[in-house]
Motif scaffolding. Structure first.
Motif, PDB file in Angstrom:
ATOM      1  N   VAL A 195       0.851  -1.192   0.000  1.00  0.00           N
ATOM      2  CA  VAL A 195       0.000   0.000   0.000  1.00  0.00           C
ATOM      3  C   VAL A 195       0.889   1.245   0.000  1.00  0.00           C
ATOM      4  CG1 VAL A 195      -1.859  -1.186   1.231  1.00  0.00           C
ATOM      5  CG2 VAL A 195      -0.172   0.130   2.525  1.00  0.00           C
ATOM      6  N   GLU A 196       0.402   2.281  -0.649  1.00  0.00           N
ATOM      7  CA  GLU A 196       1.040   3.597  -0.607  1.00  0.00           C
ATOM      8  C   GLU A 196       0.048   4.564   0.023  1.00  0.00           C
ATOM      9  OE1 GLU A 196       4.147   3.831  -1.410  1.00  0.00           O
ATOM     10  OE2 GLU A 196       4.287   1.819  -2.272  1.00  0.00           O
ATOM     11  N   GLY A 197       0.567   5.523   0.795  1.00  0.00           N
ATOM     12  CA  GLY A 197      -0.325   6.372   1.572  1.00  0.00           C
ATOM     13  C   GLY A 197      -0.243   7.840   1.204  1.00  0.00           C
ATOM     14  N   ASN A 198      -1.071   8.631   1.893  1.00  0.00           N
ATOM     15  CA  ASN A 198      -1.146  10.067   1.610  1.00  0.00           C
ATOM     16  C   ASN A 198      -0.219  10.891   2.497  1.00  0.00           C
ATOM     17  OD1 ASN A 198      -2.524   9.822   4.010  1.00  0.00           O
ATOM     18  ND2 ASN A 198      -4.326  10.997   3.360  1.00  0.00           N
ATOM     19  N   GLY A 199       0.482  10.244   3.429  1.00  0.00           N
ATOM     20  CA  GLY A 199       1.424  10.970   4.276  1.00  0.00           C
ATOM     21  C   GLY A 199       0.785  11.640   5.475  1.00  0.00           C
ATOM     22  N   GLN A 200      -0.534  11.574   5.588  1.00  0.00           N
ATOM     23  CA  GLN A 200      -1.218  12.183   6.725  1.00  0.00           C
ATOM     24  C   GLN A 200      -1.153  11.247   7.928  1.00  0.00           C
ATOM     25  OE1 GLN A 200      -2.455  15.213   6.614  1.00  0.00           O
ATOM     26  NE2 GLN A 200      -2.845  15.681   4.462  1.00  0.00           N
ATOM     27  N   GLN A 201      -1.519  11.771   9.077  1.00  0.00           N
ATOM     28  CA  GLN A 201      -1.606  10.943  10.288  1.00  0.00           C
ATOM     29  C   GLN A 201      -3.026  10.981  10.833  1.00  0.00           C
ATOM     30  OE1 GLN A 201       0.572   8.846  11.493  1.00  0.00           O
ATOM     31  NE2 GLN A 201       2.025   9.384   9.876  1.00  0.00           N
ATOM     32  N   PRO A 202      -3.731   9.844  10.915  1.00  0.00           N
ATOM     33  CA  PRO A 202      -3.253   8.540  10.459  1.00  0.00           C
ATOM     34  C   PRO A 202      -3.221   8.486   8.939  1.00  0.00           C
ATOM     35  CG  PRO A 202      -5.550   8.364  11.096  1.00  0.00           C
ATOM     36  CD  PRO A 202      -5.105   9.763  11.448  1.00  0.00           C
ATOM     37  N   PRO A 203      -2.327   7.650   8.382  1.00  0.00           N
ATOM     38  CA  PRO A 203      -2.210   7.583   6.928  1.00  0.00           C
ATOM     39  C   PRO A 203      -3.440   6.963   6.284  1.00  0.00           C
ATOM     40  CG  PRO A 203      -0.855   5.896   7.961  1.00  0.00           C
ATOM     41  CD  PRO A 203      -1.395   6.747   9.060  1.00  0.00           C
ATOM     42  N   ASP A 204      -3.723   7.419   5.083  1.00  0.00           N
ATOM     43  CA  ASP A 204      -4.832   6.861   4.310  1.00  0.00           C
ATOM     44  C   ASP A 204      -4.262   6.311   3.008  1.00  0.00           C
ATOM     45  OD1 ASP A 204      -7.355   6.121   3.626  1.00  0.00           O
ATOM     46  OD2 ASP A 204      -8.149   8.149   3.433  1.00  0.00           O
ATOM     47  N   LEU A 205      -4.995   5.399   2.396  1.00  0.00           N
ATOM     48  CA  LEU A 205      -4.559   4.755   1.164  1.00  0.00           C
ATOM     49  C   LEU A 205      -4.666   5.689  -0.032  1.00  0.00           C
ATOM     50  CD1 LEU A 205      -6.212   1.220   1.190  1.00  0.00           C
ATOM     51  CD2 LEU A 205      -3.806   1.718   0.930  1.00  0.00           C
ATOM     52  N   VAL A 206      -3.659   5.647  -0.905  1.00  0.00           N
ATOM     53  CA  VAL A 206      -3.793   6.254  -2.229  1.00  0.00           C
ATOM     54  C   VAL A 206      -3.549   5.222  -3.327  1.00  0.00           C
ATOM     55  CG1 VAL A 206      -3.209   8.570  -1.469  1.00  0.00           C
ATOM     56  CG2 VAL A 206      -1.397   7.072  -2.291  1.00  0.00           C
ATOM     57  N   GLU A 207      -2.869   4.133  -2.982  1.00  0.00           N
ATOM     58  CA  GLU A 207      -2.655   3.068  -3.966  1.00  0.00           C
ATOM     59  C   GLU A 207      -2.480   1.748  -3.239  1.00  0.00           C
ATOM     60  OE1 GLU A 207      -0.311   2.726  -8.125  1.00  0.00           O
ATOM     61  OE2 GLU A 207       0.998   3.017  -6.392  1.00  0.00           O
ATOM     62  N   LEU A 208      -3.000   0.691  -3.843  1.00  0.00           N
ATOM     63  CA  LEU A 208      -2.899  -0.656  -3.271  1.00  0.00           C
ATOM     64  C   LEU A 208      -2.720  -1.638  -4.413  1.00  0.00           C
ATOM     65  CD1 LEU A 208      -5.160  -2.250  -0.581  1.00  0.00           C
ATOM     66  CD2 LEU A 208      -4.871  -3.404  -2.766  1.00  0.00           C
ATOM     67  N   ALA A 209      -1.871  -2.627  -4.216  1.00  0.00           N
ATOM     68  CA  ALA A 209      -1.718  -3.704  -5.198  1.00  0.00           C
ATOM     69  C   ALA A 209      -1.675  -5.037  -4.480  1.00  0.00           C
ATOM     70  CB  ALA A 209      -0.458  -3.507  -6.045  1.00  0.00           C
TER      71      ALA A 209
ATOM     72  N   VAL B  53      -6.628   5.207  -5.342  1.00  0.00           N
ATOM     73  CA  VAL B  53      -7.778   5.537  -4.495  1.00  0.00           C
ATOM     74  C   VAL B  53      -7.701   7.007  -4.100  1.00  0.00           C
ATOM     75  CG1 VAL B  53      -8.916   5.043  -2.299  1.00  0.00           C
ATOM     76  CG2 VAL B  53      -7.885   3.184  -3.610  1.00  0.00           C
ATOM     77  N   LYS B  54      -8.825   7.688  -4.153  1.00  0.00           N
ATOM     78  CA  LYS B  54      -8.874   9.084  -3.719  1.00  0.00           C
ATOM     79  C   LYS B  54      -9.033   9.133  -2.201  1.00  0.00           C
ATOM     80  CE  LYS B  54     -11.216  13.475  -4.497  1.00  0.00           C
ATOM     81  NZ  LYS B  54     -12.279  14.154  -5.249  1.00  0.00           N
ATOM     82  N   PRO B  55      -8.026   9.651  -1.492  1.00  0.00           N
ATOM     83  CA  PRO B  55      -8.118   9.672  -0.020  1.00  0.00           C
ATOM     84  C   PRO B  55      -9.018  10.818   0.450  1.00  0.00           C
ATOM     85  CG  PRO B  55      -6.065  10.679  -0.713  1.00  0.00           C
ATOM     86  CD  PRO B  55      -6.745  10.205  -1.975  1.00  0.00           C
ATOM     87  N   ASP B  56      -9.440  10.740   1.704  1.00  0.00           N
ATOM     88  CA  ASP B  56     -10.275  11.809   2.263  1.00  0.00           C
ATOM     89  C   ASP B  56      -9.480  13.096   2.436  1.00  0.00           C
ATOM     90  OD1 ASP B  56     -12.467  10.136   2.401  1.00  0.00           O
ATOM     91  OD2 ASP B  56     -12.001   9.463   4.449  1.00  0.00           O
ATOM     92  N   ARG B  57      -8.194  12.973   2.719  1.00  0.00           N
ATOM     93  CA  ARG B  57      -7.336  14.147   2.906  1.00  0.00           C
ATOM     94  C   ARG B  57      -6.254  14.140   1.822  1.00  0.00           C
ATOM     95  NH1 ARG B  57      -5.441  13.658   8.957  1.00  0.00           N
ATOM     96  NH2 ARG B  57      -4.694  15.768   8.601  1.00  0.00           N
TER      97      ARG B  57
END
Length: 201
Positions: free
Chosen positions: A14-28, A45-49
């Motif tokens: 998974v790759e994240g958005n860098g926020q805390q807590p992190p959210d998904l932007v990509e998953l394989a 994936v479009k994250p909330d933040r």
């Protein structure tokens, strides 16, 4: 003694958005059946933040890239299908520094039951005690795990990281200089030391 290829695995990154807590932007996710690596599936994936500048520098995914991407709820059913190896029910989940990936998946998927975890970071530390580094990139270079991958794939993107992690797991399990490991020998043991990456990017 059990042949490790008797189990079905799914490798995830998974790759994240860098926020805390992190959210998904990509998953394989990519399955391994009978010891053979299958075809990967991936989602932007479009994250909330928004994606932070720091995270963008790591994986290269911009906020513009995910502007029109689905939300996680939109792809949740497909992700669950991939994590279950498309109906074959995965016996094991493989990831490098797995607690990061598993933590995000458990937070996003609620009551999802994670199968047995095989962490290639811990396996590498145990099986390759003389390695100079256990970072995924260093192990990819040491074993030439990116050789022959399709053009356009890059480190820190989910498909690339998933495929090289799958190759690393198979490489560790089959040890070209010795007999293949049994499933019992592959089962995770405390690895000790610091994690490869302290947080999700």
């Amino acid at each position: 003694m059990t042949d490790w290829t008797s189990l079905t695995y799914v490798v995830v990154d998974v790759e994240g958005n860098g926020q805390q807590p992190p959210d998904l932007v990509e998953l394989a996710a990519v399955p391994i059946y009978g010891g053979v690596i299958g075809e990967p599936a991936s989602w932007l994936v479009k994250p909330d933040r928004p994606i932070t500048h720091f995270a963008r520098k790591i994986h290269g995914i911009t906020n513009d890239d995910v502007t029109d991407a689905p939300t996680f709820d939109d792809v949740k059913a497909d992700v669950l299908d991939a994590l279950n190896a498309h109906g074959l029910r995965a016996d094991g989940l493989i990831a490098h520094n797995a607690h990061v990936d598993v933590g995000v998946l458990q937070r996003k998927l609620g009551d999802w039951e994670c199968p047995e975890i095989f962490d290639t970071l811990k396996l590498a530390r145990r099986l390759l005690p003389d390695a100079d580094s256990y970072k995924l990139g260093a192990l990819v270079d040491a074993f030439e795990l990116a050789e022959g991958l399709p053009d356009g794939l890059a480190p820190h993107r989910a498909i690339y990281d998933t495929l090289v992690t799958a190759r690393l797991f198979v490489r560790l399990a089959t040890r070209q200089d010795m007999r293949p490991l049994t499933l019992e020998e592959l089962r995770d043991k405390p690895g000790g030391g610091e994690d490869d990456t302290p947080s999700l990017f």
